[in-house]
Write a protein that holds these residues in place. Structure first.
Motif, short mmCIF file in Angstrom:
data_model
loop_
_atom_site.label_atom_id
_atom_site.label_comp_id
_atom_site.label_asym_id
_atom_site.label_seq_id
_atom_site.Cartn_x
_atom_site.Cartn_y
_atom_site.Cartn_z
N PHE A 29 0.86 -1.19 0.00
CA PHE A 29 0.00 0.00 0.00
C PHE A 29 0.88 1.23 0.00
N ASP A 30 0.52 2.19 -0.84
CA ASP A 30 1.18 3.50 -0.84
C ASP A 30 0.08 4.53 -1.05
N THR A 31 0.19 5.67 -0.38
CA THR A 31 -0.82 6.72 -0.59
C THR A 31 -0.80 7.19 -2.04
N TRP A 159 10.00 15.21 0.50
CA TRP A 159 9.77 15.15 1.95
C TRP A 159 11.06 15.35 2.75
N ARG A 160 12.23 15.12 2.13
CA ARG A 160 13.48 15.24 2.88
C ARG A 160 13.85 16.69 3.20
N ILE A 161 13.12 17.65 2.62
CA ILE A 161 13.35 19.04 3.06
C ILE A 161 12.13 19.58 3.82
N LEU A 172 20.02 13.24 11.27
CA LEU A 172 18.96 12.27 11.59
C LEU A 172 18.60 11.44 10.37
N GLU A 173 18.34 12.08 9.27
CA GLU A 173 17.80 11.37 8.10
C GLU A 173 18.84 10.42 7.48
N HIS A 174 20.09 10.80 7.49
CA HIS A 174 21.09 9.97 6.81
C HIS A 174 22.12 9.40 7.80
N1 LIG Z 1 18.29 2.09 5.25
C1 LIG Z 1 18.66 2.94 4.32
O1 LIG Z 1 19.82 2.95 3.91
C2 LIG Z 1 17.65 3.91 3.76
C3 LIG Z 1 17.84 4.47 2.49
C4 LIG Z 1 16.86 5.32 1.98
C5 LIG Z 1 15.75 5.63 2.76
N2 LIG Z 1 15.62 5.12 4.02
C6 LIG Z 1 14.45 5.47 4.85
O2 LIG Z 1 13.31 4.81 4.31
C7 LIG Z 1 12.16 5.65 4.42
C8 LIG Z 1 11.59 5.91 3.02
O3 LIG Z 1 12.58 6.51 2.20
P1 LIG Z 1 12.52 6.39 0.59
O4 LIG Z 1 13.83 6.88 0.08
O5 LIG Z 1 12.07 5.04 0.19
O6 LIG Z 1 11.37 7.47 0.30
P2 LIG Z 1 10.43 7.55 -0.98
O7 LIG Z 1 9.95 8.95 -1.03
O8 LIG Z 1 11.09 6.97 -2.18
O9 LIG Z 1 9.21 6.58 -0.59
C9 LIG Z 1 8.36 6.83 0.52
C10 LIG Z 1 6.94 6.41 0.11
O10 LIG Z 1 6.08 6.44 1.26
C11 LIG Z 1 4.78 6.74 0.76
N3 LIG Z 1 3.90 7.12 1.88
C12 LIG Z 1 3.88 8.25 2.61
N4 LIG Z 1 2.94 8.21 3.56
C13 LIG Z 1 2.35 6.99 3.45
C14 LIG Z 1 1.32 6.33 4.19
N5 LIG Z 1 0.69 6.89 5.22
N6 LIG Z 1 0.98 5.06 3.81
C15 LIG Z 1 1.60 4.47 2.75
N7 LIG Z 1 2.57 5.07 2.02
C16 LIG Z 1 2.95 6.30 2.37
C17 LIG Z 1 5.05 7.85 -0.26
O11 LIG Z 1 3.96 8.05 -1.14
C18 LIG Z 1 6.29 7.31 -0.95
O12 LIG Z 1 5.98 6.54 -2.10
C19 LIG Z 1 12.61 6.92 5.14
O13 LIG Z 1 12.37 6.79 6.54
C20 LIG Z 1 14.11 6.93 4.87
O14 LIG Z 1 14.85 7.59 5.88
C21 LIG Z 1 16.52 4.26 4.50
#
Ligand SMILES: NC(=O)c1ccc[n+]([C@@H]2O[C@H](COP(=O)([O-])OP(=O)(O)OC[C@H]3O[C@@H](n4cnc5c(N)ncnc54)[C@H](O)[C@@H]3O)[C@@H](O)[C@H]2O)c1
Length: 339
Positions: A29-31, A159-161, A172-174
């Motif tokens: 599921f994704d929004t 969202w990262r900004i 925090l984020e990275h």
């Molecule tokens: N472990 C790692 O090395 C690593 C690398 C990248 C990202 N991350 C983390 O993973 C998470 C996602 O990052 P990303 O790069 O995949 O982001 P992204 O933007 O590519 O994907 C996030 C997705 O979440 C969806 N979303 C938002 N709210 C939602 C909800 N309520 N229900 C369902 N879907 C929803 C968005 O529509 C989007 O498609 C973040 O917390 C990020 O910090 C971790």
């Protein structure tokens, strides 16, 4: 083993690739429905219409949304008694991360976090070597992590900004990865200090953080420099140098190496490892391999705790929170209480 995904972006796809041949993805599921339907097409399962539907159909739930939504989704999966893999950071702040660790602990579900560099052959090999008596005591670690501001290129996320969704910027984020790695390599941390700055001007999103961390006995100190710049030829780049009394190690590539070393033996010793040679040398160290998702599924199947779990992530959050408090106070040291 039926797996479901909440959030179908960049990192969800990385996990899905690791799960290929290991477990069956049954629902996502994704929004943004275009994302979930494309994900289902590429990785299997159905793009369903609700969070609950994913949780109902799954034995294990991956939480891969942007950070601010993690607590709510982890709470829902824990209440349903499902195993949970949650991306890092757990939450936008320490108090939410603390609540989440308590929630999964109380629910007694297998839980793991995306601090995936604990499975990296490069880090596992160097940590093993630096802890051997022949290396002598650890003196210092110089840890540099830089990448382009991740709203561009490969990441392409807005969202990262947005501090409401990301919590904060580069630290925090990275670099919660890096704080976790430093604690893992150094042992319990006694104090932290930090300075942060914001060159891009996005509210609440620091793009530069310099942190020092000292072991509890004060014998070793590390520095971490974490930068978000605009050099599009530099995606996530880490360089780590470890100085022990009788050995030096450098990590250039954070997964496949190369790692280099020099040792203080009578005839001198130095060398380098990378790629398959490094993977072979690291295989089985700490009893683990290089696929965190396969180990998560194995832990569920065997009923064993998974690794690294929410409790591990919570310690990284405590360091991150202390660093931000130090930065807000001009860089003064913040003591870290017992774990
Ligand atoms: N472990 C790692 O090395 C690593 C690398 C990248 C990202 N991350 C983390 O993973 C998470 C996602 O990052 P990303 O790069 O995949 O982001 P992204 O933007 O590519 O994907 C996030 C997705 O979440 C969806 N979303 C938002 N709210 C939602 C909800 N309520 N229900 C369902 N879907 C929803 C968005 O529509 C989007 O498609 C973040 O917390 C990020 O910090 C971790």
């Amino acid at each position: 083993m039926h797996v479901g995904f909440l959030g179908c972006g960049l990192i969800a796809r990385a996990h899905a690739r690791n799960l290929s041949g290991v477990a069956e993805i049954v629902a996502c599921f994704d929004t943004d429905f275009r994302r979930s339907s494309a994900f289902a097409e590429d990785h299997g399962g159905n793009a369903v219409g609700s969070i609950d539907d994913v949780i109902d159909r799954s034995d294990a739930v991956y939480v891969c949304t942007w950070t601010s939504v993690h607590p709510e989704l982890v709470g829902a999966a824990a209440a349903a008694g499902k195993a949970i893999f949650c991306e890092k950071p757990l939450a936008v702040d320490l108090s939410s991360a603390t609540t989440m660790a308590a929630v999964v602990g109380k629910a007694g579900v297998v839980n793991q976090v995306g601090l995936v560099l604990r499975h990296s052959p490069a880090f596992r090999w160097v940590r093993h070597q630096m802890n051997r008596p022949a290396a002598g005591p650890l003196m210092s670690i110089v840890f540099r992590d830089d990448q382009y501001l991740p709203i561009q290129g490969l990441y392409g996320s807005t969202w990262r900004i947005d501090s409401a969704r990301a919590g904060a910027g580069t630290l925090l984020e990275h670099s919660i990865h890096d704080l976790d790695l430093l604690r893992w390599m150094m042992g319990p941390i006694g104090a932290v200090g930090a300075r942060t700055a914001n060159h891009h001007g996005h509210d609440g999103i620091e793009d530069q953080a310099v942190v020092w961390l000292t072991t509890r006995d004060g014998s070793a100190t590390a520095t971490l420099t974490s930068i978000w710049h605009d050099l599009l030829d530099r995606p996530s780049q880490r360089r780590v140098e470890v100085f022990c009394r009788d050995a030096y190690f450098a990590i250039e590539g954070d997964w496949h190496g190369p790692v280099q070393w020099e040792r203080n033996t009578t005839d001198g010793e130095s060398g380098s490892l990378s790629g398959q040679e490094l993977a072979d040398a690291a295989a089985g160290l700490d009893g683990r391999g290089a696929n965190p998702d396969a180990e998560f599924i194995d832990a569920i199947r065997s009923g064993q705790p998974s690794y690294p779990d929410f409790a591990v992530a919570l310690e990284a959050h405590r360091l991150c929170d202390a660093a931000y408090r130090s930065a807000a106070d001009g860089g003064s040291p913040v003591a870290i209480g017992p774990e």
